[in-house]
Design a protein around this motif. Structure first.
Motif, PDB file in Angstrom:
ATOM      1  N   ASP A  29       0.825  -1.215   0.000  1.00 30.88           N
ATOM      2  CA  ASP A  29       0.000   0.000   0.000  1.00 30.88           C
ATOM      3  C   ASP A  29       0.855   1.260   0.000  1.00 30.88           C
ATOM      4  OD1 ASP A  29      -2.273  -1.549   0.043  1.00 30.88           O
ATOM      5  OD2 ASP A  29      -2.599  -1.346   2.200  1.00 30.88           O
ATOM      6  N   ALA A  30       2.049   1.154   0.590  1.00 32.80           N
ATOM      7  CA  ALA A  30       2.944   2.310   0.654  1.00 32.80           C
ATOM      8  C   ALA A  30       3.767   2.468  -0.617  1.00 32.80           C
ATOM      9  CB  ALA A  30       3.873   2.180   1.863  1.00 32.80           C
ATOM     10  N   GLY A  31       3.502   1.652  -1.619  1.00 31.02           N
ATOM     11  CA  GLY A  31       4.247   1.752  -2.860  1.00 31.02           C
ATOM     12  C   GLY A  31       5.402   0.785  -2.953  1.00 31.02           C
ATOM     13  N   GLY A  32       5.494  -0.158  -1.995  1.00 28.32           N
ATOM     14  CA  GLY A  32       6.524  -1.188  -2.069  1.00 28.32           C
ATOM     15  C   GLY A  32       7.744  -0.920  -1.230  1.00 28.32           C
ATOM     16  N   GLU A  33       7.809   0.242  -0.555  1.00 29.51           N
ATOM     17  CA  GLU A  33       8.985   0.564   0.261  1.00 29.51           C
ATOM     18  C   GLU A  33       8.534   1.371   1.470  1.00 29.51           C
ATOM     19  OE1 GLU A  33      12.491   1.990  -1.817  1.00 29.51           O
ATOM     20  OE2 GLU A  33      12.835   3.441  -0.198  1.00 29.51           O
ATOM     21  N   VAL A  34       9.054   1.028   2.655  1.00 23.98           N
ATOM     22  CA  VAL A  34       8.552   1.661   3.871  1.00 23.98           C
ATOM     23  C   VAL A  34       9.580   1.539   4.987  1.00 23.98           C
ATOM     24  CG1 VAL A  34       7.439  -0.421   4.773  1.00 23.98           C
ATOM     25  CG2 VAL A  34       6.455   1.832   5.292  1.00 23.98           C
ATOM     26  N   ALA A  35       9.503   2.427   5.962  1.00 21.73           N
ATOM     27  CA  ALA A  35      10.355   2.367   7.147  1.00 21.73           C
ATOM     28  C   ALA A  35       9.660   1.562   8.243  1.00 21.73           C
ATOM     29  CB  ALA A  35      10.672   3.772   7.657  1.00 21.73           C
ATOM     30  N   LEU A  36      10.439   0.980   9.143  1.00 18.77           N
ATOM     31  CA  LEU A  36       9.851   0.206  10.232  1.00 18.77           C
ATOM     32  C   LEU A  36       8.925   1.065  11.080  1.00 18.77           C
ATOM     33  CD1 LEU A  36      12.809  -2.039  11.502  1.00 18.77           C
ATOM     34  CD2 LEU A  36      10.964  -2.627   9.927  1.00 18.77           C
ATOM     35  N   SER A  37       9.307   2.331  11.305  1.00 20.86           N
ATOM     36  CA  SER A  37       8.469   3.217  12.121  1.00 20.86           C
ATOM     37  C   SER A  37       7.104   3.439  11.476  1.00 20.86           C
ATOM     38  CB  SER A  37       9.166   4.562  12.331  1.00 20.86           C
ATOM     39  OG  SER A  37       9.448   5.174  11.087  1.00 20.86           O
ATOM     40  N   GLU A  38       7.073   3.496  10.141  1.00 17.40           N
ATOM     41  CA  GLU A  38       5.801   3.646   9.429  1.00 17.40           C
ATOM     42  C   GLU A  38       4.943   2.396   9.596  1.00 17.40           C
ATOM     43  OE1 GLU A  38       6.199   5.255   5.348  1.00 17.40           O
ATOM     44  OE2 GLU A  38       8.287   5.605   5.885  1.00 17.40           O
ATOM     45  N   LEU A  39       5.585   1.224   9.522  1.00 16.55           N
ATOM     46  CA  LEU A  39       4.842  -0.017   9.730  1.00 16.55           C
ATOM     47  C   LEU A  39       4.274  -0.078  11.138  1.00 16.55           C
ATOM     48  CD1 LEU A  39       7.151  -2.645   7.957  1.00 16.55           C
ATOM     49  CD2 LEU A  39       4.938  -1.788   7.155  1.00 16.55           C
ATOM     50  N   ALA A  40       5.038   0.402  12.116  1.00 14.62           N
ATOM     51  CA  ALA A  40       4.563   0.414  13.499  1.00 14.62           C
ATOM     52  C   ALA A  40       3.364   1.339  13.650  1.00 14.62           C
ATOM     53  CB  ALA A  40       5.694   0.832  14.429  1.00 14.62           C
ATOM     54  N   ASP A  41       3.427   2.517  13.025  1.00 16.51           N
ATOM     55  CA  ASP A  41       2.325   3.474  13.122  1.00 16.51           C
ATOM     56  C   ASP A  41       1.054   2.920  12.498  1.00 16.51           C
ATOM     57  OD1 ASP A  41       3.949   5.291  14.394  1.00 16.51           O
ATOM     58  OD2 ASP A  41       4.422   6.434  12.578  1.00 16.51           O
ATOM     59  N   LYS A  42       1.192   2.258  11.341  1.00 16.87           N
ATOM     60  CA  LYS A  42       0.018   1.802  10.607  1.00 16.87           C
ATOM     61  C   LYS A  42      -0.544   0.486  11.128  1.00 16.87           C
ATOM     62  CE  LYS A  42       1.343   4.194   6.354  1.00 16.87           C
ATOM     63  NZ  LYS A  42       1.788   4.062   4.951  1.00 16.87           N
ATOM     64  N   PRO A  46       4.202  -3.764  18.033  1.00 18.17           N
ATOM     65  CA  PRO A  46       5.447  -3.290  18.648  1.00 18.17           C
ATOM     66  C   PRO A  46       6.611  -3.391  17.661  1.00 18.17           C
ATOM     67  CG  PRO A  46       4.330  -4.906  20.051  1.00 18.17           C
ATOM     68  CD  PRO A  46       3.655  -4.951  18.720  1.00 18.17           C
ATOM     69  N   LEU A  47       7.535  -2.463  17.749  1.00 16.73           N
ATOM     70  CA  LEU A  47       8.690  -2.470  16.849  1.00 16.73           C
ATOM     71  C   LEU A  47       9.491  -3.764  16.919  1.00 16.73           C
ATOM     72  CD1 LEU A  47      10.226   1.126  16.786  1.00 16.73           C
ATOM     73  CD2 LEU A  47       9.626  -0.306  14.831  1.00 16.73           C
ATOM     74  N   PRO A  48       9.729  -4.352  18.110  1.00  5.14           N
ATOM     75  CA  PRO A  48      10.472  -5.619  18.136  1.00  5.14           C
ATOM     76  C   PRO A  48       9.772  -6.734  17.349  1.00  5.14           C
ATOM     77  CG  PRO A  48      10.432  -4.627  20.318  1.00  5.14           C
ATOM     78  CD  PRO A  48       9.486  -3.835  19.469  1.00  5.14           C
ATOM     79  N   THR A  49       8.442  -6.772  17.421  1.00  8.30           N
ATOM     80  CA  THR A  49       7.688  -7.777  16.671  1.00  8.30           C
ATOM     81  C   THR A  49       7.851  -7.553  15.173  1.00  8.30           C
ATOM     82  OG1 THR A  49       6.059  -8.020  18.439  1.00  8.30           O
ATOM     83  CG2 THR A  49       5.395  -8.736  16.226  1.00  8.30           C
ATOM     84  N   ILE A  50       7.716  -6.291  14.754  1.00  5.65           N
ATOM     85  CA  ILE A  50       7.865  -5.959  13.338  1.00  5.65           C
ATOM     86  C   ILE A  50       9.272  -6.295  12.858  1.00  5.65           C
ATOM     87  CG2 ILE A  50       7.941  -4.042  11.689  1.00  5.65           C
ATOM     88  CD1 ILE A  50       5.718  -2.729  13.336  1.00  5.65           C
ATOM     89  N   HIS A  51      10.264  -5.948  13.650  1.00  9.36           N
ATOM     90  CA  HIS A  51      11.652  -6.201  13.251  1.00  9.36           C
ATOM     91  C   HIS A  51      11.903  -7.699  13.094  1.00  9.36           C
ATOM     92  CE1 HIS A  51      16.090  -6.397  13.629  1.00  9.36           C
ATOM     93  NE2 HIS A  51      16.023  -5.262  12.961  1.00  9.36           N
ATOM     94  N   ARG A  52      11.349  -8.501  13.981  1.00  8.30           N
ATOM     95  CA  ARG A  52      11.535  -9.962  13.914  1.00  8.30           C
ATOM     96  C   ARG A  52      10.897 -10.524  12.637  1.00  8.30           C
ATOM     97  NH1 ARG A  52       9.246 -10.989  18.228  1.00  8.30           N
ATOM     98  NH2 ARG A  52       7.229 -11.780  17.492  1.00  8.30           N
ATOM     99  N   ILE A  53       9.685 -10.072  12.322  1.00 11.35           N
ATOM    100  CA  ILE A  53       9.004 -10.568  11.129  1.00 11.35           C
ATOM    101  C   ILE A  53       9.739 -10.122   9.872  1.00 11.35           C
ATOM    102  CG2 ILE A  53       6.878 -10.398   9.764  1.00 11.35           C
ATOM    103  CD1 ILE A  53       5.353 -10.170  12.428  1.00 11.35           C
ATOM    104  N   ILE A  54      10.120  -8.854   9.821  1.00  8.10           N
ATOM    105  CA  ILE A  54      10.810  -8.333   8.636  1.00  8.10           C
ATOM    106  C   ILE A  54      12.144  -9.031   8.436  1.00  8.10           C
ATOM    107  CG2 ILE A  54      11.919  -6.292   7.652  1.00  8.10           C
ATOM    108  CD1 ILE A  54       8.930  -6.230   7.358  1.00  8.10           C
ATOM    109  N   ARG A  55      12.852  -9.311   9.525  1.00  7.34           N
ATOM    110  CA  ARG A  55      14.136 -10.005   9.414  1.00  7.34           C
ATOM    111  C   ARG A  55      13.946 -11.381   8.784  1.00  7.34           C
ATOM    112  NH1 ARG A  55      15.746  -9.517  14.453  1.00  7.34           N
ATOM    113  NH2 ARG A  55      15.135 -11.615  15.091  1.00  7.34           N
ATOM    114  N   ARG A  70      15.347   1.626   4.672  1.00 10.21           N
ATOM    115  CA  ARG A  70      13.933   1.326   4.492  1.00 10.21           C
ATOM    116  C   ARG A  70      13.810  -0.085   3.915  1.00 10.21           C
ATOM    117  NH1 ARG A  70      10.492   5.776   4.340  1.00 10.21           N
ATOM    118  NH2 ARG A  70       9.207   4.915   2.646  1.00 10.21           N
ATOM    119  N   TYR A  71      12.628  -0.642   3.991  1.00 11.16           N
ATOM    120  CA  TYR A  71      12.419  -2.018   3.541  1.00 11.16           C
ATOM    121  C   TYR A  71      11.481  -2.043   2.342  1.00 11.16           C
ATOM    122  CZ  TYR A  71      14.853  -3.596   7.676  1.00 11.16           C
ATOM    123  OH  TYR A  71      15.824  -3.816   8.624  1.00 11.16           O
TER     124      TYR A  71
END
Length: 259
Positions: A29-42, A46-55, A70-71
């Motif tokens: 939805d963000a156009g294919g590229e996004v920062a972890l903080s943006e994923l957390a906001d949307k 929690p950031l640790p959960t997002i970081h674990r999944i993205i990793r 960015r990812y």
């Protein structure tokens, strides 16, 4: 018998899968590229959960880290998307065949991919002069009836975000090239129940489209042909047929998703 801890593990596993797909869809939805903080906001995760999944996604090629930290969506998703598009096209083809038989014009199905429309299925007209929008072609959503039909199902703020990632380049002198004018056009589409491309993508070509309700990715079916022939088609007759076929296709996709 399944023990309590095992049930908790299975539930947690399902929750992790749901969260993974949620993050992938947010990236898309963000156009294919996004920062972890943006994923957390949307997402509210929690950031640790997002970081674990993205990793995990990065290590398996479903996401990649950019030099900007960015990812972005990863290359392994391409094969999945291509396979899903072929399956979607095979489901749609009988409905498109009925539409082409009834109208004599080329019928298409297309899906929204980022800010682009991708054609996934087609049944061509038997006329010697017909449209040759090939399956797999990617075009700007703002200049097509299928793109407008899909955008009309979205909240106005989502449409604004989508169009802000494009330049809304004119394809012809009739192309809508501003967000404000497009929002007005989408309001008319919501009222009349179908979208029209009146020479906005190609000069002399007219196209009618309706959205496929509830499609997992925004999708629409359409008929297109030379303006001279298309103006002789009665919208009072063809639009109800297109809506019925779109609803029937939606029902088949829903059954397939729950099977």
């Amino acid at each position: 018998m399944t023990t309590g801890p095992q049930r908790a593990t299975q539930g947690g596993g399902v929750q992790s899968v749901e969260r993974t797909f949620e993050l992938l869809e947010l990236m898309a939805d963000a156009g294919g590229e996004v920062a972890l903080s943006e994923l957390a906001d949307k997402s509210g995760l929690p950031l640790p959960t997002i970081h674990r999944i993205i990793r995990t996604l990065v290590s398996n090629g479903y996401a990649r880290q950019q030099p900007s930290r960015r990812y972005a969506l990863g290359p392994r998703l391409i094969r999945l998307g291509e396979t899903a598009s072929r399956a979607l096209g095979s489901w749609a083809r009988p409905y498109l065949a009925e539409l082409t038989e009834a109208t004599g014009e080329t019928s298409n199905m297309a899906v929204l991919d980022g800010e682009k429309i991708v054609y996934v299925a087609q049944v061509p007209s038997q006329h010697s002069m017909r449209m040759f929008t090939e399956v797999g072609r990617r075009v700007d959503a703002h200049a097509t009836a299928v793109g407008k039909a899909v955008m009309a199902t979205m909240p106005p703020e989502t449409v604004t975000q989508l169009l802000s990632r494009t330049t809304m380049q004119p394809q012809t002198e009739r192309t809508i090239t501003t967000v404000e004018a497009m929002q007005e056009e989408l309001g008319r589409i919501r009222q009349q129940g179908y979208a029209l491309d009146d020479g906005e993508q190609e000069v002399g070509v007219r196209c009618y489209a309706v959205a496929v309700p509830g499609a997992p990715a925004g999708a629409a079916i359409s008929i297109s042909g030379p303006e001279g022939r298309m103006t002789r088609i009665s919208t009072d007759e063809v639009i109800p047929l297109m809506k019925r076929l779109a609803n029937d296709l939606s029902a088949e996709l829903s059954v397939s998703n729950t099977a």
